[in-house]
Design a protein around this motif. Structure first.
Motif, PDB file in Angstrom:
ATOM      1  N   ARG A 185       0.816  -1.222   0.000  1.00  0.00           N
ATOM      2  CA  ARG A 185       0.000   0.000   0.000  1.00  0.00           C
ATOM      3  C   ARG A 185       0.847   1.270   0.000  1.00  0.00           C
ATOM      4  O   ARG A 185       0.590   2.213   0.756  1.00  0.00           O
ATOM      5  CB  ARG A 185      -0.972   0.014   1.188  1.00  0.00           C
ATOM      6  N   GLY A 186       1.825   1.300  -0.869  1.00  0.00           N
ATOM      7  CA  GLY A 186       2.605   2.522  -0.994  1.00  0.00           C
ATOM      8  C   GLY A 186       3.807   2.335  -1.898  1.00  0.00           C
ATOM      9  O   GLY A 186       4.254   1.206  -2.143  1.00  0.00           O
ATOM     10  N   GLU A 187       4.326   3.445  -2.416  1.00  0.00           N
ATOM     11  CA  GLU A 187       5.498   3.384  -3.279  1.00  0.00           C
ATOM     12  C   GLU A 187       6.742   3.056  -2.462  1.00  0.00           C
ATOM     13  O   GLU A 187       6.931   3.571  -1.354  1.00  0.00           O
ATOM     14  CB  GLU A 187       5.703   4.715  -4.007  1.00  0.00           C
TER      15      GLU A 187
ATOM     16  N   GLY B  90      10.002   2.481   1.687  1.00  0.00           N
ATOM     17  CA  GLY B  90      11.014   1.566   1.192  1.00  0.00           C
ATOM     18  C   GLY B  90      12.148   1.375   2.175  1.00  0.00           C
ATOM     19  O   GLY B  90      12.627   0.259   2.394  1.00  0.00           O
ATOM     20  N   GLU B  91      12.602   2.479   2.796  1.00  0.00           N
ATOM     21  CA  GLU B  91      13.662   2.390   3.800  1.00  0.00           C
ATOM     22  C   GLU B  91      13.230   1.504   4.964  1.00  0.00           C
ATOM     23  O   GLU B  91      14.030   0.744   5.522  1.00  0.00           O
ATOM     24  CB  GLU B  91      14.011   3.792   4.314  1.00  0.00           C
ATOM     25  N   THR B  92      11.955   1.608   5.335  1.00  0.00           N
ATOM     26  CA  THR B  92      11.446   0.819   6.450  1.00  0.00           C
ATOM     27  C   THR B  92      11.410  -0.667   6.117  1.00  0.00           C
ATOM     28  O   THR B  92      11.744  -1.523   6.949  1.00  0.00           O
ATOM     29  CB  THR B  92      10.035   1.301   6.836  1.00  0.00           C
ATOM     30  N   LEU B  93      10.999  -0.983   4.885  1.00  0.00           N
ATOM     31  CA  LEU B  93      10.788  -2.385   4.518  1.00  0.00           C
ATOM     32  C   LEU B  93      12.027  -3.067   3.952  1.00  0.00           C
ATOM     33  O   LEU B  93      12.090  -4.302   3.917  1.00  0.00           O
ATOM     34  CB  LEU B  93       9.641  -2.491   3.503  1.00  0.00           C
ATOM     35  N   LEU B  94      13.011  -2.287   3.523  1.00  0.00           N
ATOM     36  CA  LEU B  94      14.195  -2.879   2.886  1.00  0.00           C
ATOM     37  C   LEU B  94      14.928  -3.873   3.791  1.00  0.00           C
ATOM     38  O   LEU B  94      15.281  -4.966   3.332  1.00  0.00           O
ATOM     39  CB  LEU B  94      15.139  -1.765   2.424  1.00  0.00           C
TER      40      LEU B  94
ATOM     41  N   TRP C 232      24.618  -4.713   8.428  1.00  0.00           N
ATOM     42  CA  TRP C 232      24.483  -5.524   7.223  1.00  0.00           C
ATOM     43  C   TRP C 232      24.182  -6.976   7.572  1.00  0.00           C
ATOM     44  O   TRP C 232      23.398  -7.637   6.900  1.00  0.00           O
ATOM     45  CB  TRP C 232      25.766  -5.454   6.402  1.00  0.00           C
ATOM     46  N   LEU C 233      24.806  -7.462   8.634  1.00  0.00           N
ATOM     47  CA  LEU C 233      24.591  -8.847   9.047  1.00  0.00           C
ATOM     48  C   LEU C 233      23.168  -9.041   9.557  1.00  0.00           C
ATOM     49  O   LEU C 233      22.511 -10.035   9.241  1.00  0.00           O
ATOM     50  CB  LEU C 233      25.603  -9.215  10.131  1.00  0.00           C
ATOM     51  N   ALA C 234      22.685  -8.087  10.331  1.00  0.00           N
ATOM     52  CA  ALA C 234      21.343  -8.215  10.901  1.00  0.00           C
ATOM     53  C   ALA C 234      20.259  -8.108   9.846  1.00  0.00           C
ATOM     54  O   ALA C 234      19.243  -8.833   9.917  1.00  0.00           O
ATOM     55  CB  ALA C 234      21.135  -7.150  11.983  1.00  0.00           C
ATOM     56  N   ASP C 235      20.438  -7.241   8.845  1.00  0.00           N
ATOM     57  CA  ASP C 235      19.350  -7.032   7.881  1.00  0.00           C
ATOM     58  C   ASP C 235      19.420  -7.958   6.673  1.00  0.00           C
ATOM     59  O   ASP C 235      18.575  -7.863   5.776  1.00  0.00           O
ATOM     60  CB  ASP C 235      19.267  -5.561   7.450  1.00  0.00           C
ATOM     61  N   GLY C 236      20.421  -8.858   6.633  1.00  0.00           N
ATOM     62  CA  GLY C 236      20.474  -9.833   5.549  1.00  0.00           C
ATOM     63  C   GLY C 236      21.237  -9.382   4.325  1.00  0.00           C
ATOM     64  O   GLY C 236      21.275 -10.103   3.333  1.00  0.00           O
ATOM     65  N   THR C 237      21.863  -8.194   4.387  1.00  0.00           N
ATOM     66  CA  THR C 237      22.713  -7.789   3.268  1.00  0.00           C
ATOM     67  C   THR C 237      23.826  -8.812   3.064  1.00  0.00           C
ATOM     68  O   THR C 237      24.219  -9.108   1.932  1.00  0.00           O
ATOM     69  CB  THR C 237      23.315  -6.398   3.523  1.00  0.00           C
ATOM     70  N   VAL C 238      24.355  -9.341   4.165  1.00  0.00           N
ATOM     71  CA  VAL C 238      25.393 -10.372   4.122  1.00  0.00           C
ATOM     72  C   VAL C 238      24.975 -11.532   5.004  1.00  0.00           C
ATOM     73  O   VAL C 238      24.087 -11.406   5.856  1.00  0.00           O
ATOM     74  CB  VAL C 238      26.758  -9.822   4.583  1.00  0.00           C
ATOM     75  N   ASP C 239      25.644 -12.657   4.811  1.00  0.00           N
ATOM     76  CA  ASP C 239      25.361 -13.865   5.597  1.00  0.00           C
ATOM     77  C   ASP C 239      26.341 -14.048   6.743  1.00  0.00           C
ATOM     78  O   ASP C 239      26.088 -14.831   7.663  1.00  0.00           O
ATOM     79  CB  ASP C 239      25.417 -15.091   4.686  1.00  0.00           C
TER      80      ASP C 239
END
Length: 302
Positions: free
Chosen positions: A46-48, A62-66, A137-144
């Motif tokens: 429900r939003g861009e 987007g920043e919130t959901l990324l 990065w580790l917490a948000d899944g950018t890296v493993d």
């Protein structure tokens, strides 16, 4: 909420590559398919999610959901790899590893050789970043996985790769360059050049321990630029010994007193199960290397 992994992958790719065309190319999809997938995800949430400008940037939504999108994709990669491991199926897999610049230069080459030799099905993709970026990065899944500096507390399952100490970087013709050790107070007459690419919290701590204010004359992001400025006679710096291989012959490392160490720990995320290939490189590294002071190949007073 009907969200698919493909939609999340499109969202992350468009954001990371800052464009629909480049994002589509990274996924091997057509640009129209990427546009449709992202539009479908935006209807669901429900939003861009991104501003349709050049370069593409995420909206506040987007920043919130990324971070959630990255974490979901990382968890899906781990699930697939875990299923393959359970069935004894040897499949190639790519894992992202975040490291600070000095680790990338001082430790990573021998680790990559070790992993490639014994785990040929594991491709390690390197993400070089500032110390403070790695845990995020580790917490948000950018890296493993990541090599964290002085994590507190020590992460469960984390492997101590090495410790190294902080030394002063001086020109070889500096009056103090060939002392057995020096203190920060000995350098008060020299402008202090500081790198913002990592280690600044430890250098600040060194000053606090010495009862001295931390007042760098210059703060430089790139370590190579910092060393070039020291070489030009514009000041002195404090760096960890892992950076020794970056020094030209005109510079020398001189030990500082009191001595301050930092710990370099290889770990997976604490907020989700580890990717099986991260566990594999951790176990291999634990059996093939000893956690010891980081090696250097540059002149240093010790």
């Amino acid at each position: 909420m009907d969200v698919t992994l493909r939609q999340l992958g499109v969202f992350v790719a468009v954001t990371d590559h800052e464009g629909f065309g480049t994002g589509a190319a990274s996924l091997g999809m057509s640009q129209s398919s990427v546009s449709h997938a992202l539009a479908a995800l935006e209807r669901t949430v429900r939003g861009e999610l991104v501003h349709r400008d050049i370069p593409v940037r995420p909206t506040p939504l987007g920043e919130t959901l990324l971070p959630h999108a990255r974490a979901a994709l990382a968890a899906a990669r781990g699930l697939t790899a875990a299923a393959d491991a359970h069935h004894g199926t040897a499949t190639a897999s790519t894992i992202g590893l975040a490291v600070p610049p000095t680790v990338a230069r001082g430790l990573l080459p021998r680790l990559l050789r070790l992993w490639h030799q014994h785990l040929p099905d594991t491709e390690v993709r390197i993400y070089e970043g500032l110390d403070q970026e790695l845990a995020r990065w580790l917490a948000d899944g950018t890296v493993d996985a990541a090599v964290l500096v002085d994590p507190d507390p020590h992460p469960e399952g984390g492997l101590l790769l090495a410790t190294d100490t902080f030394h002063a970087v001086l020109r070889a013709d500096h009056p103090l360059a060939h002392e057995e050790s020096i203190t920060l107070a000995d350098l008060l007459e020299d402008p202090l050049l500081a790198s913002t690419s990592g280690c600044e919290p430890q250098i600040t701590r060194l000053h606090a321990q010495a009862g001295l204010p931390y007042r760098p004359a210059q703060r430089i992001r790139e370590l190579t630029t910092l060393l070039a400025m020291v070489e030009a006679g514009l000041g002195v710096a404090v760096i960890p010994t892992l950076a020794a291989s970056m020094l030209p012959a005109t510079l020398i490392l001189t030990p500082l007193q009191p001595r301050l160490e930092r710990r370099l720990v290889l770990t997976g995320p604490s907020n989700r199960p580890w990717h099986p290939h991260v566990t594999a490189i951790r176990d291999l590294t634990a059996h093939r290397t000893d956690p010891a002071s980081a090696p250097t190949d540059h002149p240093t007073r010790t």
